[in-house]
Design a protein around this motif. Structure first.
Motif, mmCIF file in Angstrom:
data_model
loop_
_atom_site.group_PDB
_atom_site.id
_atom_site.type_symbol
_atom_site.label_atom_id
_atom_site.label_comp_id
_atom_site.label_asym_id
_atom_site.label_seq_id
_atom_site.Cartn_x
_atom_site.Cartn_y
_atom_site.Cartn_z
ATOM 1 N N ALA A 1 -32.661 -69.013 -75.298
ATOM 2 C CA ALA A 1 -32.038 -69.080 -76.630
ATOM 3 C C ALA A 1 -31.133 -70.303 -76.772
ATOM 4 N N GLY A 2 -31.073 -71.138 -75.718
ATOM 5 C CA GLY A 2 -30.277 -72.361 -75.788
ATOM 6 C C GLY A 2 -28.859 -72.229 -75.292
ATOM 7 N N VAL A 3 -28.529 -71.105 -74.660
ATOM 8 C CA VAL A 3 -27.170 -70.893 -74.151
ATOM 9 C C VAL A 3 -26.981 -71.637 -72.831
ATOM 10 N N GLU A 4 -25.848 -72.290 -72.684
ATOM 11 C CA GLU A 4 -25.536 -73.027 -71.463
ATOM 12 C C GLU A 4 -24.953 -72.082 -70.415
ATOM 13 N N LEU A 5 -25.275 -72.325 -69.149
ATOM 14 C CA LEU A 5 -24.711 -71.531 -68.058
ATOM 15 C C LEU A 5 -23.186 -71.604 -68.113
ATOM 16 N N ASP A 6 -22.516 -70.459 -67.973
ATOM 17 C CA ASP A 6 -21.050 -70.458 -68.036
ATOM 18 C C ASP A 6 -20.424 -70.378 -66.646
ATOM 19 N N PHE A 7 -21.205 -70.728 -65.630
ATOM 20 C CA PHE A 7 -20.687 -70.787 -64.257
ATOM 21 C C PHE A 7 -21.351 -71.956 -63.546
ATOM 22 N N THR A 8 -20.731 -72.402 -62.472
ATOM 23 C CA THR A 8 -21.243 -73.527 -61.697
ATOM 24 C C THR A 8 -21.592 -73.073 -60.287
ATOM 25 N N GLN A 9 -22.115 -73.983 -59.484
ATOM 26 C CA GLN A 9 -22.472 -73.640 -58.111
ATOM 27 C C GLN A 9 -21.253 -73.182 -57.319
ATOM 28 N N GLU A 10 -20.110 -73.751 -57.618
ATOM 29 C CA GLU A 10 -18.879 -73.386 -56.893
ATOM 30 C C GLU A 10 -18.462 -71.947 -57.166
ATOM 31 N N ASP A 11 -18.912 -71.394 -58.277
ATOM 32 C CA ASP A 11 -18.563 -70.013 -58.629
ATOM 33 C C ASP A 11 -19.417 -68.977 -57.894
ATOM 34 N N ILE A 12 -20.534 -69.417 -57.314
ATOM 35 C CA ILE A 12 -21.457 -68.479 -56.672
ATOM 36 C C ILE A 12 -21.043 -68.214 -55.228
ATOM 37 N N GLN A 13 -20.753 -66.967 -54.938
ATOM 38 C CA GLN A 13 -20.430 -66.530 -53.585
ATOM 39 C C GLN A 13 -21.398 -65.420 -53.184
ATOM 40 N N VAL A 14 -22.108 -65.612 -52.094
ATOM 41 C CA VAL A 14 -23.032 -64.586 -51.601
ATOM 42 C C VAL A 14 -22.232 -63.577 -50.794
ATOM 43 N N ARG A 15 -22.166 -62.346 -51.301
ATOM 44 C CA ARG A 15 -21.351 -61.310 -50.652
ATOM 45 C C ARG A 15 -22.206 -60.092 -50.315
ATOM 46 N N GLY A 16 -21.991 -59.517 -49.117
ATOM 47 C CA GLY A 16 -22.697 -58.310 -48.721
ATOM 48 C C GLY A 16 -24.153 -58.580 -48.383
ATOM 49 N N ALA A 17 -24.942 -57.511 -48.419
ATOM 50 C CA ALA A 17 -26.359 -57.603 -48.068
ATOM 51 C C ALA A 17 -27.163 -56.651 -48.931
ATOM 52 N N ALA A 18 -28.310 -57.125 -49.415
ATOM 53 C CA ALA A 18 -29.198 -56.306 -50.240
ATOM 54 C C ALA A 18 -30.604 -56.343 -49.660
#
Length: 440
Positions: free
Chosen positions: A316-333
């Motif tokens: 729909a043309g929406v820009e990502l509201d987070f960056t790579q620095e915001d991504i934290q891999v936590r836990g296990a799935a």
């Protein structure tokens, strides 16, 4: 944002997309075949329209009928899910022609990355490591000459391949001609393209993939990696995130490489860059999937990002509201695919519960499983703060899950989860073969 969206799929992924749309306040349209008239996605959607006979080519693979349904119901966008027409460039172009937004990358990007030879060339040009191999081979004779230089064993792969089709392992020169013709014919039948190329067969090796999102503004964010090495006949059975074999340093390098690959392709929307990783931690580009993956939930759980919702927003043309620095891999799935071993009627159905335990499915008690489509009945998914606990949680959930009246692979999945090699994370793509049977 869209007000009405059509889902060009069935089964659990159609249900997953409908639920995401409901949370976003988007009106949904389901399409269904005659065999799926009583399917769950039909009941959950706000509107449903029959598009043809029970066989996929009469319904879910008929792009013209799906677009006609979207136009008739005034849907502004089409979400293809996975499988069927999700990586079909002609379908994406047909949507665009009729003013309907295709939720995924453009037809041009799908075509470019769907051609494995073109994709390999692009990756090489942009410094992404690729498995030693060849460009398109003219015939079995050229393949034989190339294999002599690369060294046996080798993999013959279809340029337009996917889903394990058009792939043959060749261990000796005398096997080449038959393997080449068989794989090429299979690819021609499945994809309308029998062109083949060759890669060195790496063994043992892990199948590691990186999930990413890319918007129209050029922002690309990776959501960690997934371990997908438990496979039968090149079809994934169990996926987990993060991979127990990938260190923080290796993860950073993988994500940087995947992002570089996506930018090189001019990629927009959700996608997955797949790699092979050897015992020494070297990784090589294998392919890029230009769609939502079956195993996307494990990435969502460890990062907290709803990939399906972001697919829709990006389209729909929406820009990502987070960056790579915001991504934290936590836990296990961990995710286990529950597959049918034949048709049947579900006469008893019990889904396990508890914190961070879910079963993504389209089943219900009394449902007749049609024989026309993929065998997957659902996905058992668990999340925990540690991998050790996630494994115990999955074992407990699988033992509690009951799909009566339909033969399935639950017991086989339990056997894998209990295996010491799986618990240690010391497993590779040859794991099922090492069990000495066809596997789950």
């Amino acid at each position: 944002m869209f007000t009405k969206l059509l889902i060009a799929n069935r089964g659990e992924i159609a249900v997953r997309i409908i639920r995401a749309c409901k949370e976003m306040g988007i009106y949904t349209v389901a399409v269904y075949s005659e065999a799926d008239r009583e399917s769950l996605h039909v009941a959950l959607a706000d509107q449903a329209i029959c598009i043809g006979g029970p066989r996929a080519e009469e319904s879910y693979l008929d792009g013209g009928r799906i677009v006609a349904a979207a136009l008739a119901t005034r849907a502004q966008a089409i979400h293809p899910g996975y499988g069927f027409l999700s990586e079909n460039a002609e379908f994406a172009a047909l949507c665009q022609k009729h003013g309907i937004v295709f939720i995924g990358p453009s037809a041009e990007i799908i075509a470019k990355m769907g051609d494995k030879d073109t994709a390999r060339r692009l990756m090489k040009e942009n410094g992404v490591p690729t498995t030693p191999g060849t460009d398109i081979l003219k015939d079995a004779k050229e393949a034989l000459e190339a294999a002599g230089k690369i060294g046996y064993p080798v993999f013959l792969k279809a340029s337009a391949g996917g889903g394990g089709k058009g792939i043959r392992l060749v261990e000796r020169p005398e096997e080449m001609e038959r393997a080449f013709q068989t794989a090429s014919n299979e690819a021609e039948k499945a994809f309308g393209d029998g062109r083949m190329y060759m890669e060195k067969y790496l063994n043992p090796v892990k199948h590691i993939e990186v999930q990413l999102l890319a918007d129209e503004k050029g922002n690309t964010v990776c959501l960690g990696e997934r371990e997908c090495s438990i496979q039968r006949n090149n079809q994934k059975l169990i996926e987990e995130s993060p991979s127990p074999a990938v260190s923080e340093e290796a993860r950073k390098k993988l994500m940087e490489t995947a992002a570089r690959a996506a930018r090189a392709a001019g990629y927009v929307n959700a996608g997955t860059v797949e790699f092979l990783m050897d015992r020494d931690g070297n990784f090589y580009f294998m392919e890029m999937n230009t769609r939502l993956q079956v195993e996307h939930p494990v990435s969502e759980l460890v990062t907290g990002v709803d990939i399906v919702k972001w697919q829709i927003r990006i389209a729909a043309g929406v820009e990502l509201d987070f960056t790579q620095e915001d991504i934290q891999v936590r836990g296990a799935a961990i995710e286990c695919r529950i597959n049918a071993l034949g048709a049947g009627k579900v006469d008893f159905f019990h889904i396990p519960g508890g914190p961070w335990v879910r079963f993504d499915t389209f089943l219900y008690q009394g449902y007749d499983i049609p024989p026309y489509y993929d065998s997957m009945l659902g996905k058992m998914i668990v999340y925990s703060s540690t991998r050790e606990e996630a494994i115990r949680k999955m074992q407990s959930a699988l033992c509690e899950l009951v799909v009566g009246g339909a033969r399935n692979n639950i017991e086989d999945q339990i056997e894998i989860i209990r295996d010491e090699r799986f618990k240690k994370g010391d497993y590779y793509t040859n794991f099922i073969a090492s069990l000495g049977k066809n596997g789950a």
